[in-house]
Design a protein around this motif. Structure first.
Motif, PDB file in Angstrom:
ATOM      1  N   LYS A  84       0.884  -1.180   0.000  1.00 53.83           N
ATOM      2  CA  LYS A  84       0.000   0.000   0.000  1.00 53.83           C
ATOM      3  C   LYS A  84       0.912   1.218   0.000  1.00 53.83           C
ATOM      4  O   LYS A  84       0.993   1.977   0.975  1.00 53.83           O
ATOM      5  CB  LYS A  84      -0.913  -0.025   1.236  1.00 53.83           C
ATOM      6  CG  LYS A  84      -2.051   0.982   1.177  1.00 53.83           C
ATOM      7  CD  LYS A  84      -3.137   0.600   0.204  1.00 53.83           C
ATOM      8  CE  LYS A  84      -4.348   1.517   0.334  1.00 53.83           C
ATOM      9  NZ  LYS A  84      -5.408   1.190  -0.645  1.00 53.83           N
ATOM     10  N   CYS A 140       2.930   4.458   0.026  1.00 55.39           N
ATOM     11  CA  CYS A 140       2.595   5.809   0.464  1.00 55.39           C
ATOM     12  C   CYS A 140       3.634   6.788  -0.077  1.00 55.39           C
ATOM     13  O   CYS A 140       4.836   6.545   0.034  1.00 55.39           O
ATOM     14  CB  CYS A 140       2.563   5.856   1.989  1.00 55.39           C
ATOM     15  SG  CYS A 140       1.891   7.376   2.636  1.00 55.39           S
ATOM     16  N   ARG A 187      -1.327   5.737  -1.810  1.00 56.03           N
ATOM     17  CA  ARG A 187      -1.669   6.798  -0.856  1.00 56.03           C
ATOM     18  C   ARG A 187      -0.741   7.982  -1.093  1.00 56.03           C
ATOM     19  O   ARG A 187       0.470   7.818  -1.142  1.00 56.03           O
ATOM     20  CB  ARG A 187      -1.497   6.308   0.590  1.00 56.03           C
ATOM     21  CG  ARG A 187      -2.379   5.142   1.000  1.00 56.03           C
ATOM     22  CD  ARG A 187      -1.997   4.656   2.391  1.00 56.03           C
ATOM     23  NE  ARG A 187      -2.220   5.674   3.411  1.00 56.03           N
ATOM     24  CZ  ARG A 187      -1.663   5.639   4.626  1.00 56.03           C
ATOM     25  NH1 ARG A 187      -0.822   4.667   4.940  1.00 56.03           N
ATOM     26  NH2 ARG A 187      -1.928   6.586   5.505  1.00 56.03           N
ATOM     27  N   ALA A 202     -15.691   7.904   1.773  1.00 57.71           N
ATOM     28  CA  ALA A 202     -14.632   8.916   1.787  1.00 57.71           C
ATOM     29  C   ALA A 202     -15.177  10.296   2.134  1.00 57.71           C
ATOM     30  O   ALA A 202     -16.342  10.610   1.885  1.00 57.71           O
ATOM     31  CB  ALA A 202     -13.940   8.953   0.434  1.00 57.71           C
ATOM     32  N   HIS A 258      -9.389  11.678   2.240  1.00 56.85           N
ATOM     33  CA  HIS A 258      -9.927  11.170   3.504  1.00 56.85           C
ATOM     34  C   HIS A 258      -8.972  11.516   4.643  1.00 56.85           C
ATOM     35  O   HIS A 258      -7.751  11.594   4.451  1.00 56.85           O
ATOM     36  CB  HIS A 258     -10.122   9.662   3.423  1.00 56.85           C
ATOM     37  CG  HIS A 258     -11.064   9.121   4.453  1.00 56.85           C
ATOM     38  ND1 HIS A 258     -12.402   9.445   4.494  1.00 56.85           N
ATOM     39  CD2 HIS A 258     -10.870   8.273   5.487  1.00 56.85           C
ATOM     40  CE1 HIS A 258     -12.980   8.824   5.509  1.00 56.85           C
ATOM     41  NE2 HIS A 258     -12.073   8.106   6.125  1.00 56.85           N
ATOM     42  N   PRO A 303      -6.579   7.520   8.401  1.00 57.18           N
ATOM     43  CA  PRO A 303      -5.767   6.511   7.725  1.00 57.18           C
ATOM     44  C   PRO A 303      -6.179   5.076   8.040  1.00 57.18           C
ATOM     45  O   PRO A 303      -5.699   4.145   7.390  1.00 57.18           O
ATOM     46  CB  PRO A 303      -4.344   6.793   8.239  1.00 57.18           C
ATOM     47  CG  PRO A 303      -4.545   7.452   9.562  1.00 57.18           C
ATOM     48  CD  PRO A 303      -5.801   8.272   9.424  1.00 57.18           C
ATOM     49  N   CYS A 342      -7.850   2.998   2.936  1.00 58.07           N
ATOM     50  CA  CYS A 342      -6.490   3.483   3.186  1.00 58.07           C
ATOM     51  C   CYS A 342      -5.581   2.354   3.671  1.00 58.07           C
ATOM     52  O   CYS A 342      -4.348   2.507   3.681  1.00 58.07           O
ATOM     53  CB  CYS A 342      -6.504   4.601   4.224  1.00 58.07           C
ATOM     54  SG  CYS A 342      -7.347   6.102   3.704  1.00 58.07           S
ATOM     55  N   GLN A 343      -6.171   1.254   4.081  1.00 59.17           N
ATOM     56  CA  GLN A 343      -5.408   0.140   4.640  1.00 59.17           C
ATOM     57  C   GLN A 343      -5.281  -1.043   3.681  1.00 59.17           C
ATOM     58  O   GLN A 343      -4.233  -1.671   3.603  1.00 59.17           O
ATOM     59  CB  GLN A 343      -6.075  -0.344   5.936  1.00 59.17           C
ATOM     60  CG  GLN A 343      -5.974   0.639   7.092  1.00 59.17           C
ATOM     61  CD  GLN A 343      -4.575   0.717   7.670  1.00 59.17           C
ATOM     62  OE1 GLN A 343      -3.844  -0.266   7.683  1.00 59.17           O
ATOM     63  NE2 GLN A 343      -4.182   1.900   8.134  1.00 59.17           N
ATOM     64  N   THR A 361      -5.738   7.412  -2.784  1.00 58.50           N
ATOM     65  CA  THR A 361      -6.263   8.245  -1.700  1.00 58.50           C
ATOM     66  C   THR A 361      -5.334   9.427  -1.471  1.00 58.50           C
ATOM     67  O   THR A 361      -4.114   9.313  -1.604  1.00 58.50           O
ATOM     68  CB  THR A 361      -6.403   7.451  -0.385  1.00 58.50           C
ATOM     69  OG1 THR A 361      -5.103   7.038   0.060  1.00 58.50           O
ATOM     70  CG2 THR A 361      -7.293   6.234  -0.572  1.00 58.50           C
ATOM     71  N   GLU A 386      -4.329  12.243   1.443  1.00 61.93           N
ATOM     72  CA  GLU A 386      -4.402  12.564   2.864  1.00 61.93           C
ATOM     73  C   GLU A 386      -3.460  13.741   3.139  1.00 61.93           C
ATOM     74  O   GLU A 386      -2.561  14.012   2.337  1.00 61.93           O
ATOM     75  CB  GLU A 386      -4.004  11.350   3.717  1.00 61.93           C
ATOM     76  CG  GLU A 386      -4.819  10.087   3.412  1.00 61.93           C
ATOM     77  CD  GLU A 386      -4.194   8.843   3.993  1.00 61.93           C
ATOM     78  OE1 GLU A 386      -3.958   8.811   5.217  1.00 61.93           O
ATOM     79  OE2 GLU A 386      -3.905   7.904   3.222  1.00 61.93           O
ATOM     80  N   LYS A 408       1.260   8.425  10.033  1.00 58.34           N
ATOM     81  CA  LYS A 408       0.237   7.997   9.078  1.00 58.34           C
ATOM     82  C   LYS A 408       0.801   7.018   8.052  1.00 58.34           C
ATOM     83  O   LYS A 408       0.174   5.999   7.723  1.00 58.34           O
ATOM     84  CB  LYS A 408      -0.355   9.216   8.373  1.00 58.34           C
ATOM     85  CG  LYS A 408      -1.300  10.034   9.235  1.00 58.34           C
ATOM     86  CD  LYS A 408      -1.989  11.132   8.421  1.00 58.34           C
ATOM     87  CE  LYS A 408      -3.069  11.828   9.248  1.00 58.34           C
ATOM     88  NZ  LYS A 408      -3.802  12.852   8.461  1.00 58.34           N
ATOM     89  N   THR A 468       0.089   0.865   8.862  1.00 58.51           N
ATOM     90  CA  THR A 468      -0.310  -0.109   7.860  1.00 58.51           C
ATOM     91  C   THR A 468       0.275  -1.462   8.221  1.00 58.51           C
ATOM     92  O   THR A 468       1.284  -1.541   8.932  1.00 58.51           O
ATOM     93  CB  THR A 468       0.185   0.318   6.459  1.00 58.51           C
ATOM     94  OG1 THR A 468      -0.102  -0.712   5.518  1.00 58.51           O
ATOM     95  CG2 THR A 468       1.687   0.591   6.460  1.00 58.51           C
TER      96      THR A 468
END
Length: 479
Positions: A248, A250, A283, A340, A362, A365, A370-371, A380, A382, A393, A397
């Motif tokens: 995921k 980021c 993300r 969202a 959103h 987190p 987001c996960q 997403t 943030e 943030k 995860t």
């Protein structure tokens, strides 16, 4: 075009399952659909070569085979890229880059085949401890459909370089491409049975490979959920596991970044392979002072990407792997949009398996979108106020495969990169991968490393040979 099983140097089986072009929904060829019996035959062939020949000790032969395979792949690079695009749906430019990367990586491991180094110590006077790095045995390589060429090579090439033999089990969606790459081995001195191919539409062959006590290594790329099942099924045989699982990724964008320049790069990092890449940007964390600019520029950049047939030169986002996957991803995205704080861009379905990008903003987190890894063109957005908040943030995860940091402050870039709990962190870039640089994940993103010299670790064992030779006469032993 048909693809059979390749076992003990012979093409066997009968084509019975269709391979589908996800852009059109039309069949482009057929492949033999195997199972446990074919897996057993392939394991036996690989076991024989490993146990009964000098393949594991023949470093020069292994290098020659890998170099010849790379040359054969190179001669077919354009036809392989076209087949990859037709079978997988990805943009042709990405397919060409993938084939080029696979050829380059094969040559890289050919270079390492003759340098599987150990070392020697004298831990006490007259006692010599030699550490040998030996081939682990038979490696089963389970290849995903999203990048089937390079993800095959990044496991198979180090396995062969190390002296292992192999059984390859491709994804059903990209069997034709894998078989075409296997055919290139026919132009090499590879011993019959050193590499084998078993196709299937189900799971029985994969299950046999994972459970078999005659398989010494499993190299798998895929979802975390499947990785956990493999770990459980492999427990009885205690085999080595090389697992690259979900992510995921980021992207942390600090206030000193040029948002107008960064946003299009993030959009392309998010949309690579139509968002079907484990390291894709998923993300985007941007400093609150630059959030308005990021909303505008990232929305525009994602909306500007061209969705179309992968074979068309102007396509940025090709079809997803199949209609069922597209529909499932779109349903998950719909739930995310409902939950969202803000929907900045809503993707649309079209054709057989096309889906344009979605961008939501959103604040929490811990929201499911987001996960969880959503394997499609979904991003997403943030915000954060401080460096510590950004790190909290980004690290909130279960994954830890990759991330990126965007800033012109060199000290901050290194500081944040070290604090991020990820196997790969890019600075002012994203999705830049090299044959020479190890990749793999922390936490539930997997075990082991592929690419680079350390990939050999996943396919070797360390043996300590101890020889108490003693000391010569007339020498006084001290201590």
């Amino acid at each position: 075009m048909n693809a059979l099983h390749w076992i003990a140097g012979a093409w066997v089986g009968r084509p019975s399952a269709d391979s589908i072009d996800p852009a059109s929904g039309e069949a482009i060829g057929r492949f033999a659909d195997g199972g446990a019996r074919e897996a057993d035959d392939a394991i036996a062939a690989a076991r024989h070569v490993f146990d009964r020949t000098t393949w594991a000790q023949g470093a020069r032969l292994r290098q020659d085979v890998l170099l010849a395979w790379a040359a054969a792949l190179d001669a077919e690079r354009e036809s392989l890229a076209a087949l990859l695009t037709r079978e997988n749906g990805k943009a042709i430019a990405q397919a060409r880059a993938e084939i080029s990367g696979a050829i380059s990586e094969t040559r890289y491991y050919a270079g390492l085949a003759r340098h599987i180094a150990g070392h020697v110590l004298e831990p006490e006077p007259g006692t010599f401890s030699t550490m040998l790095r030996e081939a682990a045995g038979v490696a089963a390589i389970i290849v995903p459909w999203n990048a089937p060429a390079v993800l095959l090579v990044r496991s198979l090439a180090p396995a062969l370089a190390a002296g292992c033999t192999a059984v390859v089990k491709p994804a059903a969606q990209t069997t034709l491409l894998t078989a075409a790459m296997m055919r290139c081995f026919e132009q090499t001195a590879l011993p019959a049975g050193a590499v084998n191919l078993v196709n299937e539409t189900g799971y029985s062959a994969s299950e046999r490979l994972v459970q078999s006590h005659d398989v010494d290594v499993i190299s798998f790329t895929g979802s975390t959920a499947t990785g956990k099942k493999i770990m459980s099924a492999a427990a009885d045989s205690m085999k080595k596991l090389s697992l690259e699982l979900g992510g995921k990724s980021c992207c942390v964008v600090f206030e000193d970044s040029d948002i107008a320049a960064v946003a299009p790069r993030l959009a392309r990092a998010a949309a690579i392979i139509s968002g079907q890449q484990c390291t894709a940007a998923r993300r985007v964390l941007v400093h609150a002072s630059r959030a308005a600019e990021m909303r505008e520029h990232l929305t525009h950049a994602l909306a500007s990407l061209t969705v179309g047939r992968g074979i068309d030169a102007g396509t940025d986002i090709g079809a997803l792997i199949d209609r069922a996957s597209r529909d499932a991803i779109d349903a998950t995205i719909a739930k995310a949009c409902d939950a969202a704080d803000r929907v900045l861009l809503r993707g649309e379905r079209s054709g057989n398996a096309f889906l344009s990008p979605t961008l939501v903003e959103h604040g929490d987190p811990k929201a499911f979108f987001c996960q969880e890894e959503i394997f499609g063109p979904f991003v997403t957005l943030e915000t954060f106020e401080t460096e510590s908040e950004a790190l909290a943030k980004a690290n909130d995860t279960t994954f830890g495969l990759s991330a990126s940091v965007w800033t012109h402050d060199g000290a901050r870039a290194w500081r944040v990169a070290r604090a991020l709990r990820n196997g790969t962190v890019w600075i002012n870039d994203h999705n830049k991968l090299f044959a020479e640089a190890e990749t793999g994940g922390y936490r539930q993103s997997g075990l082991g490393r592929l690419h680079g010299y350390d990939a050999l670790t996943d396919f070797t064992e360390i043996k300590h040979v101890c020889l108490p030779a003693g000391i010569t006469d007339g020498v006084t032993r001290l201590g």
